[in-house]
Motif scaffolding. Structure first.
Motif, PDB file in Angstrom:
ATOM      1  N   PHE A 190       4.628 -12.065  11.870  1.00 32.50           N
ATOM      2  CA  PHE A 190       6.024 -12.329  12.208  1.00 32.50           C
ATOM      3  C   PHE A 190       6.663 -10.999  12.600  1.00 32.50           C
ATOM      4  CE2 PHE A 190       5.778 -11.439   7.698  1.00 32.50           C
ATOM      5  CZ  PHE A 190       6.812 -10.531   7.476  1.00 32.50           C
ATOM      6  N   PRO A 191       7.710 -11.030  13.418  1.00 29.39           N
ATOM      7  CA  PRO A 191       8.344  -9.778  13.851  1.00 29.39           C
ATOM      8  C   PRO A 191       9.230  -9.195  12.761  1.00 29.39           C
ATOM      9  CG  PRO A 191       9.480 -11.636  14.824  1.00 29.39           C
ATOM     10  CD  PRO A 191       8.306 -12.209  14.091  1.00 29.39           C
ATOM     11  N   PHE A 192       9.183  -7.881  12.606  1.00 32.18           N
ATOM     12  CA  PHE A 192      10.035  -7.227  11.618  1.00 32.18           C
ATOM     13  C   PHE A 192      10.187  -5.758  11.972  1.00 32.18           C
ATOM     14  CE2 PHE A 192       5.693  -6.852  10.021  1.00 32.18           C
ATOM     15  CZ  PHE A 192       5.605  -5.542   9.573  1.00 32.18           C
ATOM     16  N   HIS A 193      11.192  -5.155  11.351  1.00 31.30           N
ATOM     17  CA  HIS A 193      11.362  -3.706  11.382  1.00 31.30           C
ATOM     18  C   HIS A 193      11.011  -3.180  10.001  1.00 31.30           C
ATOM     19  CE1 HIS A 193      13.013   0.194  12.576  1.00 31.30           C
ATOM     20  NE2 HIS A 193      13.578   0.250  11.376  1.00 31.30           N
ATOM     21  N   MET A 194      10.454  -1.993   9.945  1.00 32.94           N
ATOM     22  CA  MET A 194      10.179  -1.397   8.640  1.00 32.94           C
ATOM     23  C   MET A 194      10.463   0.086   8.685  1.00 32.94           C
ATOM     24  SD  MET A 194       6.105  -0.791   8.198  1.00 32.94           S
ATOM     25  CE  MET A 194       6.500   0.650   7.188  1.00 32.94           C
ATOM     26  N   TYR A 195      10.935   0.582   7.531  1.00 27.52           N
ATOM     27  CA  TYR A 195      11.095   2.019   7.352  1.00 27.52           C
ATOM     28  C   TYR A 195       9.953   2.598   6.518  1.00 27.52           C
ATOM     29  CZ  TYR A 195      15.928   1.522   8.981  1.00 27.52           C
ATOM     30  OH  TYR A 195      17.053   1.266   9.727  1.00 27.52           O
ATOM     31  N   HIS A 196       9.502   1.844   5.482  1.00 25.65           N
ATOM     32  CA  HIS A 196       8.652   2.457   4.472  1.00 25.65           C
ATOM     33  C   HIS A 196       7.448   1.598   4.104  1.00 25.65           C
ATOM     34  CE1 HIS A 196      12.849   3.968   3.707  1.00 25.65           C
ATOM     35  NE2 HIS A 196      12.189   5.083   3.974  1.00 25.65           N
ATOM     36  N   PHE A 197       6.296   2.259   4.067  1.00 27.36           N
ATOM     37  CA  PHE A 197       5.080   1.660   3.521  1.00 27.36           C
ATOM     38  C   PHE A 197       5.081   1.787   2.002  1.00 27.36           C
ATOM     39  CE2 PHE A 197       3.412   2.588   7.807  1.00 27.36           C
ATOM     40  CZ  PHE A 197       2.726   1.403   8.079  1.00 27.36           C
ATOM     41  N   GLY A 198       4.368   0.862   1.352  1.00 25.21           N
ATOM     42  CA  GLY A 198       4.035   0.986  -0.061  1.00 25.21           C
ATOM     43  C   GLY A 198       2.582   1.424  -0.165  1.00 25.21           C
ATOM     44  N   THR A 199       1.836   0.785  -1.050  1.00 26.55           N
ATOM     45  CA  THR A 199       0.422   1.108  -1.216  1.00 26.55           C
ATOM     46  C   THR A 199      -0.383   0.634  -0.016  1.00 26.55           C
ATOM     47  OG1 THR A 199       0.159  -0.962  -2.438  1.00 26.55           O
ATOM     48  CG2 THR A 199       0.456   1.049  -3.734  1.00 26.55           C
ATOM     49  N   CYS A 200      -1.516   1.272   0.189  1.00 24.18           N
ATOM     50  CA  CYS A 200      -2.483   0.795   1.170  1.00 24.18           C
ATOM     51  C   CYS A 200      -3.876   1.160   0.669  1.00 24.18           C
ATOM     52  CB  CYS A 200      -2.229   1.381   2.556  1.00 24.18           C
ATOM     53  SG  CYS A 200      -2.627   3.121   2.729  1.00 24.18           S
ATOM     54  N   SER A 201      -4.864   0.384   1.079  1.00 23.91           N
ATOM     55  CA  SER A 201      -6.239   0.647   0.658  1.00 23.91           C
ATOM     56  C   SER A 201      -7.194  -0.010   1.643  1.00 23.91           C
ATOM     57  CB  SER A 201      -6.491   0.131  -0.763  1.00 23.91           C
ATOM     58  OG  SER A 201      -6.312  -1.269  -0.828  1.00 23.91           O
ATOM     59  N   ARG A 202      -8.455   0.387   1.545  1.00 24.51           N
ATOM     60  CA  ARG A 202      -9.460  -0.139   2.465  1.00 24.51           C
ATOM     61  C   ARG A 202     -10.775  -0.389   1.744  1.00 24.51           C
ATOM     62  NH1 ARG A 202     -11.840   2.818   7.967  1.00 24.51           N
ATOM     63  NH2 ARG A 202     -13.255   1.114   8.569  1.00 24.51           N
ATOM     64  N   GLN A 203     -11.369  -1.536   2.053  1.00 14.47           N
ATOM     65  CA  GLN A 203     -12.723  -1.868   1.601  1.00 14.47           C
ATOM     66  C   GLN A 203     -13.509  -2.314   2.826  1.00 14.47           C
ATOM     67  OE1 GLN A 203     -14.079  -1.501  -1.289  1.00 14.47           O
ATOM     68  NE2 GLN A 203     -12.448  -1.405  -2.817  1.00 14.47           N
ATOM     69  N   GLY A 204     -14.386  -1.440   3.337  1.00 21.48           N
ATOM     70  CA  GLY A 204     -15.123  -1.755   4.552  1.00 21.48           C
ATOM     71  C   GLY A 204     -14.184  -1.905   5.730  1.00 21.48           C
ATOM     72  N   GLU A 205     -14.248  -3.041   6.425  1.00 22.71           N
ATOM     73  CA  GLU A 205     -13.374  -3.300   7.562  1.00 22.71           C
ATOM     74  C   GLU A 205     -12.048  -3.936   7.162  1.00 22.71           C
ATOM     75  OE1 GLU A 205     -13.953  -2.250  10.550  1.00 22.71           O
ATOM     76  OE2 GLU A 205     -15.946  -1.498  10.047  1.00 22.71           O
ATOM     77  N   ASN A 206     -11.882  -4.225   5.867  1.00 22.39           N
ATOM     78  CA  ASN A 206     -10.679  -4.901   5.394  1.00 22.39           C
ATOM     79  C   ASN A 206      -9.671  -3.900   4.844  1.00 22.39           C
ATOM     80  OD1 ASN A 206     -11.616  -7.625   5.897  1.00 22.39           O
ATOM     81  ND2 ASN A 206     -13.039  -7.293   4.184  1.00 22.39           N
TER      82      ASN A 206
END
Length: 414
Positions: free
Chosen positions: A214-230
């Motif tokens: 869905f369309p949105f505007h954002m200022y700030h990320f929270g947590t992020c993580s990666r497992q393989g391609e996900n």
């Protein structure tokens, strides 16, 4: 009254100087070439510690360095002349993927209204502030940048459909007819997408663009993580009628009409598939997390400045702890008897917390103000493991502090 917008972005000066600058801009419309002006630099958006100094940053200018022991201004901080765009963004990340060699990751944005692309400078600095890696990306269609997330091999940004950047709009802003905030409203013809930029910056490495559900505007990320391609990203999403109308002269957007919602986005880098879940019902902004585990697999805890009252977007009275894995069942909320600000996470073990202790083993620090006590601000300290229990300490300042943007934690003792 001259009619010049109160959010005039250029150099400070007298009303006559502003009128002269505005006239130069209008004359430039005839030639298609805007005059060069210096933007003002209040240096008021964020401050952090790196190497031997504090860095005070805005968005459109060179930051300032300060002596952390006495807060003396040391002058403009150019990072030894490595800021190629002549500016530094207000947000940063600490890369701790190598626990023995932490790096500072910074971003800076520049976009000419005559170009279809933006320049995004992302630099990585060693602990002694020497440049480890510098990249300047030309990102097609990018009209706004404020924050970034990092993974082991990608920088992640969001391309917002809520900002238009063209020559006509730039002229109106520089002429004082409009403010930068007037450029923000939904544009259905623009994409909302996450952009993954390769950290190596090699010519064979390609960016990845994934359209959001869905369309949105954002200022700030929270947590992020990666497992393989996900990849799992979290962020406060501003949707619908969002604009920067400075609601009630308290908050910098119309949060009551378009409250921020904290969302989780699950992305597959190989297939481009993306799904989303709303993690928390509270109106919120300024999500924070463990500063030294950003991007690490399994990172999950976020702390929001929120309004946890159905049907209301403001004021921000609540600190909300959100578990990106559990969502609403894992939330904790503490409601203050006044206004709170961003909840800065301070890990108990400092830099050692990269590998030691639980992710939420630390403290939350927030600035607090009760309008019934107009001459006194406080700092509140909460146990991040038990947010619902409320403050374990209240530091009364004995004077009022203005409502802040961002703050950060450093384990360094001065």
């Amino acid at each position: 009254s001259s009619g010049i917008n109160a959010e005039w972005p250029l150099r400070p000066g007298s009303e006559d100087q502003r009128k002269q600058d505005a006239e130069k801009v209008k004359q430039g419309m005839a030639t298609g070439k805007l005059p060069k002006f210096k933007f003002r630099n209040p240096s008021n958006t964020n401050v952090w510690h790196w190497n031997d100094r504090l860095i005070s940053a805005y968005e459109t200018s060179i930051p300032y360095g300060l002596n952390p022991e006495n807060l003396e201004t040391l002058g403009k901080e150019t990072f030894n002349g490595t800021l190629a765009l002549g500016r530094l963004g207000a947000h940063f990340r600490v890369d701790t993927f190598d626990p023995k060699n932490h790096r500072l990751v910074t971003g800076a944005f520049s976009r000419s209204p005559l170009k279809s692309f933006a320049k995004l400078e992302i630099n990585e600095y060693n602990s002694d502030a020497s440049l480890h890696r510098g990249n300047i990306f030309e990102v097609e269609g990018l009209t706004y940048f404020h924050d970034l997330a990092i993974l082991d091999d990608y920088y992640v940004i969001h391309n917002s459909p809520y900002v238009v950047m063209d020559f006509r709009e730039a002229v109106r802003i520089l002429a004082g007819d409009r403010g930068p905030q007037d450029m923000m409203s939904y544009n259905s013809h623009l994409p909302s997408e996450f952009i993954f930029l390769p950290r190596s910056g090699g010519p064979e490495d390609k960016e990845i663009r994934i359209t959001t559900p869905f369309p949105f505007h954002m200022y700030h990320f929270g947590t992020c993580s990666r497992q393989g391609e996900n990849v799992t990203l979290t962020a406060t999403a501003l949707t619908g009628q969002f604009d920067m109308s400075w609601e009630y002269r308290y908050w910098l957007s119309n949060m009551c009409k378009a409250p921020g919602r904290f969302n989780r986005f699950d992305v597959n880098l190989k297939t481009g598939a993306i799904t989303t879940d709303e993690l928390d019902p509270a109106s919120n902004e300024f999500p924070t997390s463990h500063p030294f585990r950003h991007g690490h697999p399994g990172t999950r805890f976020n702390y929001l400045m929120g309004c946890d009252e159905p049907g209301r977007g403001l004021p921000f009275l609540d600190i909300v702890k959100v578990d990106a894995e559990q969502g609403p069942p894992g939330r904790q909320v503490w409601r203050a008897d006044g206004l709170i600000s961003e909840a800065v996470f301070a890990p108990r073990a400092g830099y050692s917390s990269v590998t030691e202790g639980d992710e939420d083993d630390g403290w939350l620090l927030t600035q607090f103000y009760n309008p019934d006590k107009p001459d006194q601000s406080e700092f509140l300290i909460l146990d991040a493991r038990d947010v619902a229990a409320g403050p374990v300490c209240r530091i009364k300042l004995g004077f009022k502090m203005h409502y802040p943007f961002h703050g950060t934690f450093t384990p360094t003792v001065f």
